[in-house]
Design a protein around this motif. Structure first.
Motif, mmCIF file in Angstrom:
data_model
loop_
_atom_site.group_PDB
_atom_site.id
_atom_site.type_symbol
_atom_site.label_atom_id
_atom_site.label_comp_id
_atom_site.label_asym_id
_atom_site.label_seq_id
_atom_site.Cartn_x
_atom_site.Cartn_y
_atom_site.Cartn_z
ATOM 1 N N CYS A 337 0.825 -1.215 0.000
ATOM 2 C CA CYS A 337 0.000 0.000 0.000
ATOM 3 C C CYS A 337 0.853 1.256 0.000
ATOM 4 N N ASP A 338 2.150 1.140 0.322
ATOM 5 C CA ASP A 338 3.001 2.322 0.415
ATOM 6 C C ASP A 338 3.736 2.639 -0.877
ATOM 7 N N THR A 339 3.625 1.770 -1.887
ATOM 8 C CA THR A 339 4.477 1.940 -3.061
ATOM 9 C C THR A 339 4.061 3.093 -3.957
ATOM 10 N N HIS A 340 2.843 3.656 -3.742
ATOM 11 C CA HIS A 340 2.417 4.769 -4.578
ATOM 12 C C HIS A 340 2.963 6.099 -4.080
ATOM 13 N N LYS A 341 3.545 6.094 -2.927
ATOM 14 C CA LYS A 341 4.033 7.344 -2.352
ATOM 15 C C LYS A 341 5.280 7.813 -3.076
ATOM 16 N N SER A 342 5.513 9.137 -3.034
ATOM 17 C CA SER A 342 6.687 9.688 -3.711
ATOM 18 C C SER A 342 7.965 9.333 -2.978
ATOM 19 N N LYS A 343 7.884 9.088 -1.679
ATOM 20 C CA LYS A 343 9.055 8.698 -0.904
ATOM 21 C C LYS A 343 8.824 7.317 -0.317
ATOM 22 N N PHE A 344 9.831 6.486 -0.442
ATOM 23 C CA PHE A 344 9.718 5.115 0.024
ATOM 24 C C PHE A 344 10.506 4.947 1.308
ATOM 25 N N ASN A 345 9.988 4.133 2.175
ATOM 26 C CA ASN A 345 10.690 3.760 3.390
ATOM 27 C C ASN A 345 11.537 2.538 3.061
ATOM 28 N N ALA A 346 12.863 2.717 3.065
ATOM 29 C CA ALA A 346 13.765 1.649 2.641
ATOM 30 C C ALA A 346 13.601 0.408 3.496
ATOM 31 N N THR A 347 13.405 0.597 4.804
ATOM 32 C CA THR A 347 13.259 -0.554 5.703
ATOM 33 C C THR A 347 12.028 -1.378 5.334
ATOM 34 N N GLN A 348 10.923 -0.668 5.027
ATOM 35 C CA GLN A 348 9.705 -1.369 4.639
ATOM 36 C C GLN A 348 9.886 -2.109 3.316
ATOM 37 N N VAL A 349 10.545 -1.446 2.358
ATOM 38 C CA VAL A 349 10.761 -2.063 1.041
ATOM 39 C C VAL A 349 11.573 -3.343 1.180
ATOM 40 N N LEU A 350 12.652 -3.276 1.957
ATOM 41 C CA LEU A 350 13.508 -4.450 2.129
ATOM 42 C C LEU A 350 12.767 -5.567 2.850
ATOM 43 N N ALA A 351 11.931 -5.194 3.803
ATOM 44 C CA ALA A 351 11.164 -6.203 4.538
ATOM 45 C C ALA A 351 10.181 -6.914 3.615
ATOM 46 N N ILE A 352 9.500 -6.141 2.780
ATOM 47 C CA ILE A 352 8.554 -6.722 1.821
ATOM 48 C C ILE A 352 9.268 -7.689 0.887
ATOM 49 N N LEU A 353 10.412 -7.250 0.374
ATOM 50 C CA LEU A 353 11.174 -8.087 -0.559
ATOM 51 C C LEU A 353 11.680 -9.354 0.117
ATOM 52 N N LYS A 354 12.136 -9.216 1.347
ATOM 53 C CA LYS A 354 12.667 -10.377 2.067
ATOM 54 C C LYS A 354 11.558 -11.373 2.374
ATOM 55 N N ASP A 355 10.426 -10.887 2.830
ATOM 56 C CA ASP A 355 9.312 -11.771 3.183
ATOM 57 C C ASP A 355 8.777 -12.521 1.968
ATOM 58 N N SER A 356 8.791 -11.876 0.811
ATOM 59 C CA SER A 356 8.265 -12.507 -0.404
ATOM 60 C C SER A 356 9.291 -13.389 -1.108
ATOM 61 N N GLY A 357 10.543 -13.316 -0.639
ATOM 62 C CA GLY A 357 11.602 -14.079 -1.294
ATOM 63 C C GLY A 357 12.192 -13.371 -2.495
ATOM 64 N N GLN A 358 11.672 -12.178 -2.784
ATOM 65 C CA GLN A 358 12.132 -11.454 -3.972
ATOM 66 C C GLN A 358 13.516 -10.837 -3.771
ATOM 67 N N LEU A 359 13.886 -10.567 -2.541
ATOM 68 C CA LEU A 359 15.191 -9.959 -2.281
ATOM 69 C C LEU A 359 16.319 -10.876 -2.755
ATOM 70 N N LYS A 360 16.189 -12.158 -2.485
ATOM 71 C CA LYS A 360 17.206 -13.118 -2.937
ATOM 72 C C LYS A 360 17.309 -13.115 -4.459
ATOM 73 N N HIS A 361 16.163 -13.053 -5.108
ATOM 74 C CA HIS A 361 16.144 -13.002 -6.577
ATOM 75 C C HIS A 361 16.858 -11.750 -7.080
ATOM 76 N N GLU A 362 16.603 -10.620 -6.440
ATOM 77 C CA GLU A 362 17.234 -9.369 -6.858
ATOM 78 C C GLU A 362 18.740 -9.403 -6.623
ATOM 79 N N VAL A 363 19.153 -9.969 -5.502
ATOM 80 C CA VAL A 363 20.589 -10.089 -5.219
ATOM 81 C C VAL A 363 21.254 -10.954 -6.279
ATOM 82 N N ASP A 364 20.605 -12.048 -6.658
ATOM 83 C CA ASP A 364 21.152 -12.916 -7.709
ATOM 84 C C ASP A 364 21.298 -12.150 -9.021
ATOM 85 N N LYS A 365 20.308 -11.304 -9.300
ATOM 86 C CA LYS A 365 20.361 -10.502 -10.525
ATOM 87 C C LYS A 365 21.564 -9.564 -10.505
#
Length: 732
Positions: A337-365
Motif C-alpha cells: 500500500c506504500d508503493t504509490h508514495k513519492s518517498k519510500f521507506n527503505a526498511t519497509q521495502v527491504l522487509a517486503i522483498l525479504k518476506d516474499s523471497g524477492q530480495l534473494k532473486h534481486e541479489v542474484d540478478k
C-alpha cells in the motif's frame, strides 16, 4: 676523367646547363656549368635507362626514386651518350640481379619455407612484388638485360593479377607442397586420416588463424595435429606452444590426447603446455610475484550473496536516489500500500522483498550484473553508456510498436527511466566488490585474467610462447580476448589460432562474445580462415535439419556440411507428449527410451532439455526403471561437447520456460552482457542445433501438440525433412 661519361653536343653547349654526365663509384653524377653537382645511385634506379638519338644529339631517359620520377637529360654527344647508356644499364643490371637474388631468398624464407604471414606481406610488397610490377611494365627491356633465371622468376610473379592474388598463389603453392610432403604424418597422427580441410587447418599458420568447425568435424584433432606438426617439423619446441582449453576437463583430455598421439606419431616429445585461461592467469601472476590467494567468495557463493545483500541494504537505506533506482529496476513490482508514495521507506521495502523471497532473486540478478561487468571489463563510463543506450533502445521500441500493452509499457518505462541512478548503483557495487577483495588480500577468477593482462602489458612477465591455440573460441569473453592480445603483442612473433564453431555459441550469459568470431577480421584482425565441414558424428538427415535450421541466422558463417554417414530416411523424429490418451511427458519419454532399447540394447541415450527442472520431473519419474542404465539426463548447455547414439529432446513448448524461452533478461543485465546478434531467438536456435547434433543416429523431439514451440512450428510449416510421428500435429 671517369671511364664512362658524356658531354653536351655542339648544339647542347647553347641549350643545356650540364657540363658533364659521368659514372663515378656506381653513381651517376651530373656536373653543372655553375660548378655544382648532383649524384644518383644507379642501384636505386627504378628502370633501365633508355637512349634516344636525335639528328644532332642524343638524350637519356632515366626513372629515379620510389615514385618512379622520369628525368630526361638532353643535348648529349651521341657517341658518348651511347657508351654511357650501355654502362648505366650494365651497372643497373648487376644491381638488379642482386636485388632479385635477395628477393628470391626473402620469398623462400617467408613464403616457400613457411606459410606466408600477413606481417611479412609488407616487406614482400616492397622487396619482391614491386620488382615484378616494374618488370611487367617494361618486360621486353628487362628481359634483354637480365639472366634467364631472373626473367623467369619475375615472369612467374608478374602472372598474378595483383598483390592479393600473388599472396593467394604463394600460400596455395605452400599448401600443396605440405600436403604432399606431410601426407604420411596427416594419415597417421590421429586415429583416422585427417580430412583435407583438417590438413589445411594444420598447415595454415598465419599471424592469426580462424578454424571454424561444425559439430563432429574434428576440431580437437586439428589442435592436436597442428601442435604435433609444429614439433615434428621443428618449427617450435613443446614449451613454445600454448594450448588454451575452455575448462579443466577439456584441458586434461587434450593433454592425454597429445601424449597418446605423440607416441602414435613416434615423436619423443612432451606435451605442449595445455591450460585453462584461469590456470594461465594464475601462472602469469605467480611469475610476476603477485598475490594469488583466492577469495572465499569464489568457493562460497552464500558468503558472496550475503555480502551483497548487506551492501545493497546499506546503500538503498543511505541514499534515496539509489532506493528509487533499485525499486524501478525490480523484476517484479512491489505489492504494498506504500508503493504509490513519492518517498519510500527503505526498511519497509527491504522487509517486503525479504518476506516474499524477492530480495534473494534481486541479489542474484545484481551478482549476474557484477559478473557481466567483470567479464566485459567495463569501466565506470562504459557502464553508464551501456545503460543509457539500453534506455534509448527500449524507449524507441515502445514508441514504434503497437504490440505492447499498457502494463508492459509502464513496466519498461519504470525499468529504464532511472538509468543514471542505476548506473550509479552498479558502479558503486563494482567498486565496493573490488575494495572487498583488496581488504581480503585476495583475488577472484576474473582477477586472474584481468591482473594477468596488466602484468603482461607492464612487461612484468616473460611470454615464451610463439604459437597460441585456443579452443571453443566462439565462447570467449572480452576479458580473455584482452589477455590474448597482450600475449600476442608482447610475445615474439606469436602466431595465434582460434578454433571454434559459431553455430554452438551458447554462453552469452557468462560473457561469451560471439562477435569476436563472426566479426573476427574487424575485431581481432586479418587472418586465414579454414572451414571444417565434414562430420563423422551424425548422418545426413540430422545434418540437413540442424544445418538448415541454424543457418536461418544470416549473421553467422555459412557452411556446407558433408556427413560420412548417409541414410535415405529422416532420422529426426517428432513425437507428441501423449501416452495412452493422456498428456505425460515422463511416460512418453520412457516409451521412447524403451523403443530404442528394444532394438539397440547397448545404445547410449541422452535426454536433453532447455531447463533442469523439466529434466528433474522426468528423471524422478523414471528413477526406478532398471533399463535406464545407459541413459543420461542433461541440460542442453551441459550436453555441449558430448555425444550419444540417440538423443531425446524434451520441453519443446511455448512459454516463459519453454523452448525457445520467451523469458527476457532484466534490462540492467541485458545492457551489460556482450552485444547479441539481432536475429530473433538466435542463441536459443543455436542451443537446439547443439541438441540435435549430439545424436549419432537419431534425434527424437517430444513436443506439446496443443502448444508447440515456435521451433516446432517452423520445422513443420517450413517442411523440414523430419518424420512427424503423430497425427496431433497439424499445419500450425
Amino acid at each position: 676523367m671517369a671511364q664512362y661519361f658524356a658531354t653536351p653536343s655542339w648544339l647542347g653547349r647553347f641549350f643545356t646547363r650540364i657540363k658533364l654526365l659521368s659514372i663515378e663509384q656506381e653513381s651517376l653524377v651530373i656536373e653543372f656549368k655553375n660548378a655544382t653537382k648532383q649524384s644518383f645511385l644507379i642501384k636505386d634506379f627504378n628502370d633501365f635507362s633508355q637512349l634516344q638519338n636525335r639528328i644532332f644529339s642524343a638524350k637519356i631517359n632515366l626513372t629515379l626514386g620510389e615514385n618512379s620520377a622520369h628525368t630526361t637529360i638532353s643535348f648529349l654527344n651521341k657517341a658518348q651518350a651511347k657508351a654511357l647508356n650501355i654502362a648505366i644499364n650494365q651497372y643497373f643490371s648487376q644491381a638488379l640481379e642482386h636485388k632479385i637474388n635477395n628477393a628470391k631468398a626473402l620469398l623462400k624464407r617467408t613464403a616457400l619455407d613457411e606459410y606466408l604471414r600477413d606481417s611479412n606481406t609488407t616487406i614482400l610488397s616492397a622487396e619482391v612484388f614491386s620488382l615484378s610490377k616494374r618488370y611487367q611494365q617494361n618486360r621486353n627491356v628487362w628481359q634483354g638485360h637480365l639472366s634467364s633465371s631472373s626473367s623467369q622468376f619475375l615472369s612467374v610473379l608478374a602472372s598474378a593479377k595483383n598483390k592479393n592474388d600473388a599472396i593467394a598463389q604463394l600460400r596455395n603453392k605452400y599448401e600443396r607442397k605440405q600436403l604432399a610432403q606431410r601426407a604420411d604424418f596427416y594419415n597417421n597422427v590421429e586415429s583416422n586420416p585427417l580430412t583435407n580441410e583438417q590438413r589445411l587447418a594444420v598447415i595454415r599458420n598465419n599471424d592469426k588463424n580462424l578454424v571454424l568447425a561444425a559439430a563432429g568435424t574434428g576440431k580437437t584433432s586439428v589442435m592436436v595435429a597442428k601442435a604435433l606438426d609444429l614439433i615434428a617439423t621443428k618449427q617450435a619446441m613443446p614449451e613454445q606452444i600454448l594450448v588454451l582449453a575452455y575448462n579443466k576437463t577439456a584441458a586434461q583430455e587434450l593433454k592425454t590426447r597429445f601424449i597418446k598421439r605423440a607416441q602414435q606419431a613416434k615423436l619423443l616429445s612432451k606435451s605442449p603446455e595445455v591450460l585453462t585461461f584461469h590456470a594461465l592467469g594464475l601462472q602469469l601472476l605467480q611469475q610476476a610475484g603477485k598475490g594469488c590467494d583466492i577469495s572465499p567468495f569464489v568457493s562460497d557463493f552464500g558468503a558472496l550473496s550475503s555480502w551483497l545483500t548487506s551492501w545493497l541494504s546499506e546503500q538503498v537505506q543511505a541514499q534515496p536516489v539509489l532506493l528509487s533506482a533499485f525499486i524501478a529496476m525490480l523484476d517484479k513490482p512491489l505489492v504494498s500500500c506504500d508503493t504509490h508514495k513519492s518517498k519510500f521507506n527503505a526498511t519497509q521495502v527491504l522487509a517486503i522483498l525479504k518476506d516474499s523471497g524477492q530480495l534473494k532473486h534481486e541479489v542474484d540478478k545484481y551478482l549476474k550484473c557484477l559478473a557481466a561487468i567483470r567479464a566485459e571489463q567495463l569501466t565506470d563510463s562504459e557502464i553508464t553508456q551501456r545503460l543509457k543506450r539500453q534506455n534509448n533502445q527500449l524507449n524507441t521500441v515502445q514508441l514504434s510498436t503497437n504490440q505492447l500493452n499498457t502494463s508492459q509499457i509502464n513496466s519498461n518505462q519504470k525499468s529504464t527511466n532511472h538509468h543514471s541512478a542505476a548506473a550509479q548503483l552498479l558502479i558503486a557495487m563494482h567498486r565496493a566488490y573490488k575494495a572487498q577483495l583488496i581488504a581480503q588480500n585476495c583475488i577472484d577468477f576474473d582477477d586472474m585474467i584481468l591482473q594477468a593482462t596488466q602484468a603482461v602489458n607492464k612487461q612484468q612477465v616473460n611470454v615464451p610462447w610463439q604459437h597460441i591455440l585456443v579452443d571453443e573460441f566462439q565462447d570467449i569473453s572480452a576479458a580473455r580476448m584482452a589477455l590474448l592480445n597482450s600475449l600476442i603483442k608482447h610475445g615474439h612473433k606469436v602466431r595465434f589460432t582460434a578454433v571454434g564453431d559459431d553455430w554452438q555459441s551458447i554462453y552469452r550469459f557468462s560473457g561469451g562474445n560471439l562477435a569476436l568470431t563472426t566479426r573476427f577480421n574487424e575485431l581481432v584482425g586479418s587472418h586465414s580462415l579454414t572451414l571444417l565441414q565434414k562430420t563423422f558424428r551424425y548422418n545426413n538427415s540430422i545434418s540437413d535439419v540442424a544445418g538448415r535450421f541454424v543457418m536461418q541466422n544470416p549473421e553467422q558463417y555459412k557452411k556446407l556440411i558433408i556427413t560420412h554417414t548417409q541414410v535415405a530416411e529422416p532420422q529426426v523424429i517428432l513425437f507428441d507428449d501423449v501416452y495412452q490418451g493422456k498428456k505425460s511427458l515422463a511416460l512418453k519419454t520412457q516409451q521412447t527410451i524403451n523403443t530404442i532399447q528394444k532394438h539397440h540394447a547397448n545404445a547410449s541415450i541422452a535426454v536433453l532439455s532447455r531447463y533442469r527442472y523439466t529434466l528433474n520431473k522426468v528423471q524422478q519419474h523414471l528413477a526406478s526403471q532398471q533399463e535406464n542404465a545407459n541413459v543420461v539426463f542433461l541440460t542442453l548447455h551441459s550436453a555441449k561437447g558430448l555425444e550419444a547414439d540417440y538423443c531425446i529432446i524434451i520441453g519443446l513448448e511455448q512459454g516463459k520456460f519453454g523452448f525457445p524461452s520467451s523469458q527476457q533478461n532484466n534490462p540492467l543485465l541485458e545492457a551489460l552482457l556482450p552485444s547479441q546478434d539481432t536475429f530473433t531467438y538466435s542463441e536459443e536456435r543455436r542451443l537446439l542445433y547443439v541438441g540435435l547434433t549430439r545424436a549419432k543416429h537419431k534425434a527424437y523431439l517430444i513436443a506439446d501438440a496443443k502448444q508447440p514451440s515456435l521451433f516446432v512450428k517452423e520445422l513443420i510449416n517450413d517442411n523440414y525433412p523430419i518424420h512427424i510421428a503423430s497425427t496431433l500435429f497439424n499445419k500450425l
